[in-house]
Design a protein around this motif. Structure first.
Motif, PDB file in Angstrom:
ATOM      1  N   SER A   1     -90.692 -17.763  16.837  1.00 31.83           N
ATOM      2  CA  SER A   1     -89.307 -18.120  16.508  1.00 31.83           C
ATOM      3  C   SER A   1     -89.058 -17.981  15.016  1.00 31.83           C
ATOM      4  O   SER A   1     -88.005 -17.514  14.590  1.00 31.83           O
TER       5      SER A   1
ATOM      6  N   ALA B   1     -88.164 -38.651  17.929  1.00 33.76           N
ATOM      7  CA  ALA B   1     -88.715 -37.858  19.029  1.00 33.76           C
ATOM      8  C   ALA B   1     -87.853 -36.633  19.307  1.00 33.76           C
ATOM      9  O   ALA B   1     -88.307 -35.666  19.901  1.00 33.76           O
ATOM     10  N   TYR B   2     -86.589 -36.667  18.860  1.00 30.11           N
ATOM     11  CA  TYR B   2     -85.687 -35.540  19.108  1.00 30.11           C
ATOM     12  C   TYR B   2     -85.847 -34.426  18.089  1.00 30.11           C
ATOM     13  O   TYR B   2     -85.050 -33.507  18.053  1.00 30.11           O
TER      14      TYR B   2
ATOM     15  N   ASP C   1     -87.852 -31.900  17.709  1.00 31.49           N
ATOM     16  CA  ASP C   1     -87.995 -30.540  18.217  1.00 31.49           C
ATOM     17  C   ASP C   1     -86.708 -30.064  18.889  1.00 31.49           C
ATOM     18  O   ASP C   1     -86.343 -28.896  18.791  1.00 31.49           O
ATOM     19  N   VAL C   2     -86.033 -30.990  19.594  1.00 32.09           N
ATOM     20  CA  VAL C   2     -84.746 -30.645  20.199  1.00 32.09           C
ATOM     21  C   VAL C   2     -83.804 -30.160  19.108  1.00 32.09           C
ATOM     22  O   VAL C   2     -83.160 -29.109  19.241  1.00 32.09           O
TER      23      VAL C   2
ATOM     24  N   PHE D   1     -85.024 -26.662  17.600  1.00 27.83           N
ATOM     25  CA  PHE D   1     -84.748 -25.509  18.459  1.00 27.83           C
ATOM     26  C   PHE D   1     -83.239 -25.291  18.621  1.00 27.83           C
ATOM     27  O   PHE D   1     -82.783 -24.154  18.730  1.00 27.83           O
ATOM     28  N   GLY D   2     -82.483 -26.386  18.626  1.00 24.67           N
ATOM     29  CA  GLY D   2     -81.029 -26.259  18.680  1.00 24.67           C
ATOM     30  C   GLY D   2     -80.507 -25.484  17.488  1.00 24.67           C
ATOM     31  O   GLY D   2     -79.666 -24.584  17.628  1.00 24.67           O
TER      32      GLY D   2
ATOM     33  N   VAL E   1     -82.210 -23.387  15.720  1.00 24.20           N
ATOM     34  CA  VAL E   1     -82.656 -21.990  15.854  1.00 24.20           C
ATOM     35  C   VAL E   1     -81.647 -21.196  16.684  1.00 24.20           C
ATOM     36  O   VAL E   1     -81.245 -20.087  16.321  1.00 24.20           O
ATOM     37  N   ILE E   2     -81.212 -21.798  17.819  1.00 24.73           N
ATOM     38  CA  ILE E   2     -80.230 -21.105  18.666  1.00 24.73           C
ATOM     39  C   ILE E   2     -78.948 -20.848  17.882  1.00 24.73           C
ATOM     40  O   ILE E   2     -78.371 -19.754  17.925  1.00 24.73           O
TER      41      ILE E   2
ATOM     42  N   ALA F   1     -86.242 -20.777  22.966  1.00 25.62           N
ATOM     43  CA  ALA F   1     -85.908 -22.003  22.241  1.00 25.62           C
ATOM     44  C   ALA F   1     -85.206 -22.974  23.179  1.00 25.62           C
ATOM     45  O   ALA F   1     -85.457 -24.185  23.153  1.00 25.62           O
ATOM     46  N   PHE F   2     -84.346 -22.445  24.056  1.00 28.98           N
ATOM     47  CA  PHE F   2     -83.611 -23.339  24.954  1.00 28.98           C
ATOM     48  C   PHE F   2     -84.540 -24.016  25.951  1.00 28.98           C
ATOM     49  O   PHE F   2     -84.414 -25.215  26.218  1.00 28.98           O
TER      50      PHE F   2
ATOM     51  N   LEU G   1     -87.691 -24.692  25.632  1.00 32.97           N
ATOM     52  CA  LEU G   1     -88.508 -25.698  24.947  1.00 32.97           C
ATOM     53  C   LEU G   1     -87.674 -26.928  24.603  1.00 32.97           C
ATOM     54  O   LEU G   1     -88.104 -28.075  24.776  1.00 32.97           O
ATOM     55  N   LEU G   2     -86.454 -26.660  24.116  1.00 34.59           N
ATOM     56  CA  LEU G   2     -85.524 -27.744  23.791  1.00 34.59           C
ATOM     57  C   LEU G   2     -85.265 -28.614  25.018  1.00 34.59           C
ATOM     58  O   LEU G   2     -85.319 -29.846  24.961  1.00 34.59           O
TER      59      LEU G   2
ATOM     60  N   THR H   1     -88.375 -30.794  25.972  1.00 37.44           N
ATOM     61  CA  THR H   1     -88.570 -31.893  25.022  1.00 37.44           C
ATOM     62  C   THR H   1     -87.488 -32.940  25.205  1.00 37.44           C
ATOM     63  O   THR H   1     -87.763 -34.147  25.165  1.00 37.44           O
ATOM     64  N   PHE H   2     -86.262 -32.479  25.421  1.00 34.30           N
ATOM     65  CA  PHE H   2     -85.150 -33.402  25.610  1.00 34.30           C
ATOM     66  C   PHE H   2     -85.406 -34.306  26.811  1.00 34.30           C
ATOM     67  O   PHE H   2     -85.235 -35.521  26.742  1.00 34.30           O
TER      68      PHE H   2
END
Lengths: 306, 381
Positions: free
Chosen positions: A240, A276-277, A279-280, A283-284, A286-287, B175-176, B178-179, B182-183
């Motif tokens: 990524s 904990a969020y 990585d969410v 990656f969000g 990144v999108i 990415a989605f 994985l997101l 994790t979510f």
């Protein structure tokens, strides 16, 4: 927030960024010379780390207990063996598939990654459980307020920086680097200019894989723990990062790696929701970046032939 | 003069017999024997050219072949009518096949990469879990809503997916997924890592989680789920094939093969990509809702990047763009690791090696997509 804690987060983020950047550089180098994505990169990292770990165990058994010697041997064996493995993968799996559809190459290398990962899990003694990686570097700590700056972290960071600078010099200042750049730009022309295409590709894969092995050993020394699945997430994040930075550009890869680590750190520290969020969040973003810059932050120079 | 039907019928019969024998086999040697028979049979049939009439029957007599395929599935279900495990396997294969039909539209026709299939399956699962727990919406409707929610969440990705291509597009979906996982893991309202439980499926007062008997024959409760899954698969298959044959399929093929050329001929690229992406995600969502109801329990570990990869490898192994191939590959990929208990430790290793070998020596997959037949009986040269 406490300044010491903040400094801790920043230090941790920089370290993560260095590892991601080292992995991402591999992806971008491979893409440069062959226009392919080699997804087994993360698992090459795992194998490299376990090779280094075995070296340490071997040295312990032989009674060579000098930590500096051990670090040197671990790094040499890990990077050296992975350079060979990387070249072998390139020769026997990637080169024959050069003209196959990109999706096939992606899947083949992903499956190769699974093979490598499963091999570590099954054939390394007790490989299914996490292993304690030794602290080989001096861990004297310097207290700056509530922030503990550990000497080994500083050394690791500097070593990582040195590797990145070395790769930069290799690509931009040496004849070999010139050949790599030539192949990346135009395979046909490079061949007609007398560049040994196969050799350059193999060398590039060796360099990239060695960088990944270095990142793996760094990861082991920093977290003092390794397991057979460590390469999977590092590989995906490295990929990524390379993409976000812009494929085929090593500065893009470095930028992407540090950016991703920064996003994770910001997600963990500065945002209102639970850490904990992180990585969410990362990656969000990144999108979102991909929607904003479809070919990465440092855009690939392409022109479409019709 | 259309192709004779009997080679196709023979092929379906043999595959059904093999599937039954495979699930019937108790110990490892029987399993291996069945596998070796199947592999040798396939190779021999290819070498001797016997596969060709069967393949022609599949392309030229498709409606009849579909009916035969359904008949084969019924024979399979009837044979194992009171045995839970083979029926659960059959249900899982059908769910995966449904997802892969969606992926066929995305990868095979429109040429869009989607590595988030497991995430859209998961959206369907969690939608079903939440709706059945908190509302009294009829369960057949829940299936449709699961698909709609997956399509809706997929529309978040439409902008980045439309703007990017190739590897860049792949990263968006990776990415989605994985997101998403994790979510789910950190979100307590959706059960966190422990996941959620679902009640039994109910249609018009018919409780699915009970064994039942018809005319004195005991049936496993999974039979009901398999029949629902089969119905959905038939619907989705019909939609996919009709889509492919229609001018929409032609536009999608044009978009995949050359975007620039397609745009020059007035094909609206963004529109067809959105249609393909949304329809594919809808199918994955419906499959997810049914999967959740069938399993009765879902957790984030079912929706990892690895699961997406399994789905992508199904369509690549089957032959990209050929729904029949996806059916065959779904059966192989889902059932093989479950049955190979003798190599249980090594099964991922072997599975990965197998995929590498297939892609190296048969890059088009097991049953590659055939040329489009524009007119009945038309033979392209």
């Amino acid at each position: 927030m406490d300044a010491g804690l903040l400094a801790q987060f920043v230090a941790n983020g920089l370290m993560l960024g260095m590892m991601y950047a080292l992995v991402a550089v591999g992806f971008t180098l491979f893409f440069g010379v062959l226009d392919i994505i080699k997804f087994s990169h993360g698992d090459v990292l795992t194998v490299g780390t376990f090779a280094g770990f075995s070296t340490y165990l071997g040295l312990q058994m032989l009674g060579a207990a000098n930590p500096w010697l051990q670090v040197l041997a671990v790094l040499l064996v890990a990077t050296g063996s992975m350079a060979i493995l990387g070249a072998l993968i390139a020769k026997f799996l990637v080169m024959p598939l050069k003209s196959a559809p990109p999706l096939n190459i992606l899947l083949v290398t992903l499956m190769l990654g699974t093979v490598l990962r499963e091999c570590v899990r099954l054939f390394f003694p007790d490989g299914a459980n996490p292993k304690r990686f030794p602290r080989l570097l001096p861990d004297d700590a310097m207290a700056l307020g509530s922030f503990n700056l550990r000497l080994d972290s500083v050394l690791l960071f500097l070593a990582g920086l040195a590797v990145i600078v070395a790769i930069h010099v290799l690509i931009n200042r040496t004849k070999l680097g010139l050949a790599i750049r030539a192949v990346a730009q135009d395979e046909e022309t490079a061949k007609t200019m007398g560049i040994n295409f196969t050799l350059i590709v193999l060398v590039t894969f060796a360099v990239g894989s060695a960088a990944a092995a270095f990142a793996g050993v760094m990861n082991g020394l920093y977290y003092s723990e390794i397991n057979f699945g460590m390469g999977l997430l590092l590989g995906v994040i490295g990929f990524s990062s390379a993409i976000v930075g812009g494929l085929g550009n090593i500065y893009g890869a470095i930028l992407g790696g540090f950016l991703f680590a920064a996003l994770q750190t910001v997600g963990a520290v500065a945002l209102p929701f639970a850490s904990a969020y992180k990585d969410v969040f990362a990656f969000g973003v990144v999108i979102a970046i991909m929607a904003w810059r479809p070919t990465g932050l440092i855009a690939e120079k392409t022109s479409e032939r019709v | 003069m259309s192709a004779p039907l009997w080679p196709g019928a023979l092929a379906v019969g043999l595959v059904t017999a093999l599937a039954i024998a495979f699930m019937w086999a108790e110990n490892e040697w029987e399993v291996v024997a069945v596998l070796v028979t199947a592999a040798v049979g396939a190779v021999v049939a290819r070498r001797t050219g016997w596969l060709e009439p069967a393949a022609r029957a599949f392309t030229e007599r498709e409606p009849a072949m579909l009916r035969l395929g359904m008949l084969g599935s019924f024979v399979f279900v009837g044979f194992f009518h009171d045995d839970h495990f083979p029926l659960l396997m059959a249900g899982t294969v059908l769910v995966y096949f449904l997802v892969c039909l969606g992926l066929t539209i995305q990868f095979g026709y429109a040429g869009m990469v989607n590595f988030a299939a497991a995430a859209f399956l998961g959206v369907g699962c969690y939608t079903a879990a939440v709706l059945t727990a908190h509302t009294a919406i009829p369960h057949l409707l829940v299936l449709a809503i699961g698909g709609a929610v997956a399509a809706l969440i997929g529309s978040i990705l439409i902008l980045p997916v439309l703007r990017t291509r190739g590897h860049y597009s792949a990263v968006v979906t990776i990415a989605f997924v994985l997101l998403f996982k994790t979510f789910l893991e950190v979100n307590d309202t959706l059960g966190g890592p422990q996941g959620l439980k679902l009640p039994s499926m109910q249609v018009l007062g018919w409780k699915f989680n009970q064994n039942f008997s018809v005319a004195g024959v005991e049936f496993s409760f999974y039979v009901s789920y398999v029949l629902v899954a089969l119905t959905l698969v038939i619907l989705a298959f019909a939609v996919t094939r009709r889509l492919e044959r229609s001018w929409i399929g032609l536009s999608l093929d044009a978009v995949r093969l050359d975007e620039t050329a397609a745009a020059c001929f007035g094909v609206h690229i963004a529109r067809w990509k959105i249609v393909a992406f949304t329809l594919g995600n809808f199918m994955a969502g419906v499959a997810g809702a049914l999967y959740a109801l069938m399993l009765g329990f879902i957790a984030p570990t079912n929706f990892t990047f690895g699961d997406s990869l399994i789905m992508v490898s199904i369509i690549l192994l089957g032959g990209i763009g050929n729904p029949w191939g996806a059916a065959l590959a779904a059966a192989i990929v889902v059932v093989l690791p479950e049955k190979l208990q003798l190599i249980q430790e090594y099964r991922f290793l072997l599975y990965a090696a197998l995929v590498i070998l297939v892609l190296l020596y048969r890059p088009g997959g097991l049953l590659p997509r055939r040329l489009r037949v524009y007119l009945p009986g038309w033979k392209p040269r």
